[in-house]
Design a protein around this motif. Structure first.
Motif, PDB file in Angstrom:
ATOM      1  N   UNK A 106       0.852  -1.191   0.000  1.00 54.44           N
ATOM      2  CA  UNK A 106       0.000   0.000   0.000  1.00 54.44           C
ATOM      3  C   UNK A 106       0.890   1.243   0.000  1.00 54.44           C
ATOM      4  N   UNK A 107       0.709   2.147  -0.941  1.00 52.68           N
ATOM      5  CA  UNK A 107       1.542   3.349  -1.014  1.00 52.68           C
ATOM      6  C   UNK A 107       1.162   4.306   0.113  1.00 52.68           C
ATOM      7  N   UNK A 108       2.099   5.200   0.476  1.00 53.47           N
ATOM      8  CA  UNK A 108       1.760   6.192   1.498  1.00 53.47           C
ATOM      9  C   UNK A 108       0.521   7.008   1.137  1.00 53.47           C
ATOM     10  N   UNK A 109       0.372   7.352  -0.148  1.00 56.86           N
ATOM     11  CA  UNK A 109      -0.797   8.138  -0.560  1.00 56.86           C
ATOM     12  C   UNK A 109      -2.084   7.376  -0.297  1.00 56.86           C
ATOM     13  N   UNK A 110      -2.133   6.116  -0.738  1.00 54.97           N
ATOM     14  CA  UNK A 110      -3.340   5.317  -0.529  1.00 54.97           C
ATOM     15  C   UNK A 110      -3.597   5.096   0.949  1.00 54.97           C
ATOM     16  N   UNK A 111      -2.528   4.871   1.711  1.00 51.44           N
ATOM     17  CA  UNK A 111      -2.667   4.586   3.139  1.00 51.44           C
ATOM     18  C   UNK A 111      -3.237   5.799   3.882  1.00 51.44           C
ATOM     19  N   UNK A 112      -2.654   6.983   3.645  1.00 49.55           N
ATOM     20  CA  UNK A 112      -3.094   8.190   4.350  1.00 49.55           C
ATOM     21  C   UNK A 112      -4.526   8.559   3.961  1.00 49.55           C
ATOM     22  N   UNK A 113      -4.816   8.547   2.661  1.00 50.07           N
ATOM     23  CA  UNK A 113      -6.159   8.932   2.221  1.00 50.07           C
ATOM     24  C   UNK A 113      -7.209   7.920   2.658  1.00 50.07           C
ATOM     25  N   UNK A 122      -6.971   6.064   5.400  1.00 46.88           N
ATOM     26  CA  UNK A 122      -7.133   6.286   6.845  1.00 46.88           C
ATOM     27  C   UNK A 122      -7.996   7.506   7.115  1.00 46.88           C
ATOM     28  N   UNK A 123      -7.806   8.556   6.316  1.00 45.45           N
ATOM     29  CA  UNK A 123      -8.588   9.774   6.479  1.00 45.45           C
ATOM     30  C   UNK A 123     -10.069   9.526   6.200  1.00 45.45           C
ATOM     31  N   UNK A 124     -10.353   8.590   5.295  1.00 39.60           N
ATOM     32  CA  UNK A 124     -11.749   8.270   4.958  1.00 39.60           C
ATOM     33  C   UNK A 124     -12.289   7.140   5.842  1.00 39.60           C
ATOM     34  N   UNK A 125     -11.496   6.752   6.872  1.00 40.04           N
ATOM     35  CA  UNK A 125     -11.862   5.672   7.804  1.00 40.04           C
ATOM     36  C   UNK A 125     -12.030   4.347   7.076  1.00 40.04           C
ATOM     37  N   UNK A 126     -11.171   4.148   6.050  1.00 39.25           N
ATOM     38  CA  UNK A 126     -11.185   2.896   5.309  1.00 39.25           C
ATOM     39  C   UNK A 126     -10.154   1.926   5.857  1.00 39.25           C
ATOM     40  N   UNK A 127      -9.969   0.813   5.172  1.00 35.99           N
ATOM     41  CA  UNK A 127      -9.019  -0.212   5.612  1.00 35.99           C
ATOM     42  C   UNK A 127      -7.604   0.164   5.199  1.00 35.99           C
ATOM     43  N   UNK A 128      -6.665  -0.014   6.123  1.00 35.93           N
ATOM     44  CA  UNK A 128      -5.242   0.243   5.844  1.00 35.93           C
ATOM     45  C   UNK A 128      -4.415  -0.915   6.362  1.00 35.93           C
ATOM     46  N   UNK A 129      -3.205  -1.073   5.791  1.00 38.18           N
ATOM     47  CA  UNK A 129      -2.330  -2.144   6.263  1.00 38.18           C
ATOM     48  C   UNK A 129      -1.736  -1.810   7.628  1.00 38.18           C
ATOM     49  N   UNK A 130      -1.508  -0.536   7.895  1.00 35.81           N
ATOM     50  CA  UNK A 130      -1.151  -0.085   9.243  1.00 35.81           C
ATOM     51  C   UNK A 130      -1.427   1.413   9.360  1.00 35.81           C
ATOM     52  N   UNK A 131      -1.492   1.896  10.584  1.00 39.24           N
ATOM     53  CA  UNK A 131      -1.782   3.316  10.832  1.00 39.24           C
ATOM     54  C   UNK A 131      -0.632   4.174  10.318  1.00 39.24           C
ATOM     55  N   UNK A 132      -0.902   5.102   9.397  1.00 33.64           N
ATOM     56  CA  UNK A 132       0.187   5.919   8.852  1.00 33.64           C
ATOM     57  C   UNK A 132       0.699   6.950   9.851  1.00 33.64           C
TER      58      UNK A 132
END
Length: 594
Positions: free
Chosen positions: A1-8, A10-20
């Motif tokens: 997961x790229x930093x861009x996808x991860x941060x955005x 997380x901001x949308x309260x979606x699924x992430x591989x880890x908390x950015x």
């Protein structure tokens, strides 16, 4: 997961591989400036340097964001405010406000000041890192921008005396922000943050936040059409329910906010961003301190791990690395999400409604004078009616002496305001108006009898705002409380050099000296002042206050005593007549409780 996808995500309260690990607030630090040879203040005017520094903490520490610009003055400058460009370790600030009747929205807004610089910096970032790194743009919020335009003290008073004019100024500020933000999103920014520090509950009445601020933020989020974050400084628990109504995807909060409690208040749909201390841990702590505080935030369920406020330029790069490492180390043991509970928000809203239903004059009836004309003077001060105070004092001086006017009228009215401010019934707008009204009365006394012929003072206090710092609201409020209590104030103003403070203390021989700083980069003047005073065998309490000042910080140098609230000033002054600085430092919570 790229930093861009991860941060955005997380901001949308979606699924992430880890908390950015990212930042919603300004992130220019001196270590990065040295590494990239891009320094304040030239960075603020050069798009290449701005873009380079904006992505620097990704390059040097893998903090997942490229963020520009590095201050909260860009839109204010474009609307006509004067700018102090700061130094290598101090961000730009407002040096000149505008007349209220000269605030307009220029047709060429997008080509004024540094707006083209920020736009070009975003385009550079889009080309260089935009494929994988989130690009964040941030500008001053509408209420903060309005304060820049006319002056914060003036704006706070106008909230009571000229609410329609405040609305007009906010309309211009909000429209300007929408135009600029849309332009930046078009240029390539992925999301935006609006820091609105002047709207914080330490400054603005929560009911005024709801009345003036919430509608303007809603206009922004409804019209800009991009992922967004709202940042407000300090303990925002009282206004969290209102912040949640502003339409932002995320709320950025400081370390004083309990994240678990905040989640219960705002519900599951809004991301929480923060909240590692930028007053203490990041600039002054060790990497292990940063990790410990970051892990606490992660355990509490933060969605985006980040500094709680703007990263001070003096922050060491090792501490940014520690922040990033904490997020990655926590990845294998993600905390459980706290579920929605609207009852917390309702509790806070009910408390606010209860406060608004109180009759302030009823609450202070027992301490107000009953004898005329002092009753009228006291209530005029209490209501912030400056013109009426002036007229009443002139009339009263034909029959009564100055001491009676001060002791039985002006001081009583201001003390009543102080009482309600201490108890959370009044906020800064009411205090500002009352202080101005009381000062009008003092001015009439001095015009009539001269400064020496009015009333015997309890003693002298020297006050100043730290060198390089232009934020004097806190100092002015403390000054008002001291004058109301009968002290002579030697006000040196703002941006006062160290040697001038020392010279004034030598000359006036006060019972204490006070210093105010709103930035970590300017509070470093305080230890220098203390050391020079000690070298001259002057050992009086040095009360240090302002956003970044902590008890731990003032204990690192002699004479220092922490000042947390403006209304503590008279209590400290009284104590300084009897106790030495060490006794006051150790017992400040008993001497001047908050």
């Amino acid at each position: 997961m790229s930093p861009k996808r991860r941060v955005l995500a997380a901001l949308m309260r979606g699924s992430v591989d880890y908390t950015p690990a990212s930042s919603a607030t300004t992130l220019g630090i001196r270590d990065a400036m040295i590494a990239l040879n891009s320094f304040y203040p030239s960075v603020h005017k050069d798009p290449e340097k701005m873009a380079k520094l904006g992505a620097s903490l990704w390059e040097l520490a893998k903090l997942e964001v490229a963020r520009v610009p590095f201050c909260l003055t860009v839109v204010a400058e474009a609307l006509g405010c004067g700018i102090n460009w700061g130094t290598e370790v101090r961000q730009p600030s407002i040096s000149k406000h505008l007349p209220v009747d000269q605030i307009t929205l220029p047709d060429d807004l997008l080509e004024r000041g540094r707006i083209p610089v920020v736009r070009e910096a975003i385009k550079i970032l889009r080309r260089s890192v935009g494929d994988f790194l989130p690009i964040l743009v941030g500008f001053e919020g509408p209420f903060t921008l309005a304060g820049h335009l006319v002056g914060t003290e003036k704006l706070l008073g106008m909230c009571i005396t000229q609410p329609k004019k405040v609305e007009e100024i906010l309309d211009i500020a909000t429209e300007a922000l929408i135009i600029v933000l849309k332009d930046m999103i078009k240029a390539g920014a992925d999301y935006y943050v609006i820091p609105d520090p002047t709207a914080a509950p330490d400054v603005l009445d929560p009911s005024m936040f709801k009345q003036f601020v919430v509608p303007k933020h809603l206009e922004i989020t409804e019209n800009v059409g991009a992922p967004s974050i709202l940042h407000i400084c300090g303990d925002v628990k009282k206004i969290l329910p209102y912040m949640a109504e502003c339409g932002y995807n995320g709320l950025s909060v400081e370390e004083v906010v309990d994240l678990v409690e905040a989640r219960k208040i705002v519900g599951d749909d809004i991301a929480l961003v923060g909240n590692v201390s930028t007053k203490k841990t990041l600039p002054f702590g060790k990497p292990e301190d940063v990790k410990a505080e970051a892990l606490k935030a992660l355990e509490a369920g933060v969605d985006i791990l980040a500094p709680g406020c703007g990263i001070p330029p003096i922050t060491p790069i090792q501490n940014i690395v520690a922040l990033v490492e904490a997020a990655r180390e926590f990845a294998e043991k993600k905390g459980k999400k706290v579920r929605k509970s609207s009852s917390f928000a309702m509790e806070i809203l009910m408390e606010e409604e209860k406060r608004k239903s109180l009759n302030p004059e009823e609450l202070v009836k027992d301490i107000m004078p009953t004898e005329e004309p002092f009753k009228s003077i006291a209530y005029a001060v209490f209501r912030g009616e400056a013109q009426k105070v002036s007229e009443l004092v002139r009339e009263t001086l034909t029959k009564f002496n100055p001491k009676e006017v001060v002791d039985k009228g002006l001081t009583v009215g201001m003390n009543a305001v102080t009482k309600l401010y201490e108890n959370g019934v009044f906020y800064l707008p009411q205090v500002v108006l009352a202080a101005n009204a009381m000062q009008e009365g003092i001015k009439i006394l001095e015009e009539t009898f001269g400064k020496e012929g009015t009333v015997e003072k309890k003693g002298k206090v020297v006050m100043h705002v730290a060198e390089g710092d232009l934020h004097d609201l806190g100092k002015n409020l403390a000054k008002a409380f001291l004058i109301a209590d009968g002290w002579e104030v030697i006000d040196l103003g703002k941006d006062v050099p160290v040697d001038e403070v020392v010279k004034a203390v030598e000359q006036h021989k006060p019972v204490m000296v006070t210093g105010t700083a709103l930035m970590t980069t300017t509070m470093t003047a305080f230890p220098k002042i203390a050391q020079k005073l000690v070298e001259k065998n002057i050992e009086i309490p040095f009360i240090c206050g302002g956003g970044p000042i902590t008890e731990e910080f003032v204990k690192t140098f002699p004479l220092g005593v922490v000042g947390k609230k403006a209304y503590q000033a008279p209590k400290y002054a009284e104590a300084a007549k009897k106790l030495n600085w060490k006794e006051i430092r150790e017992n400040w919570q008993k001497i001047a409780p908050i």
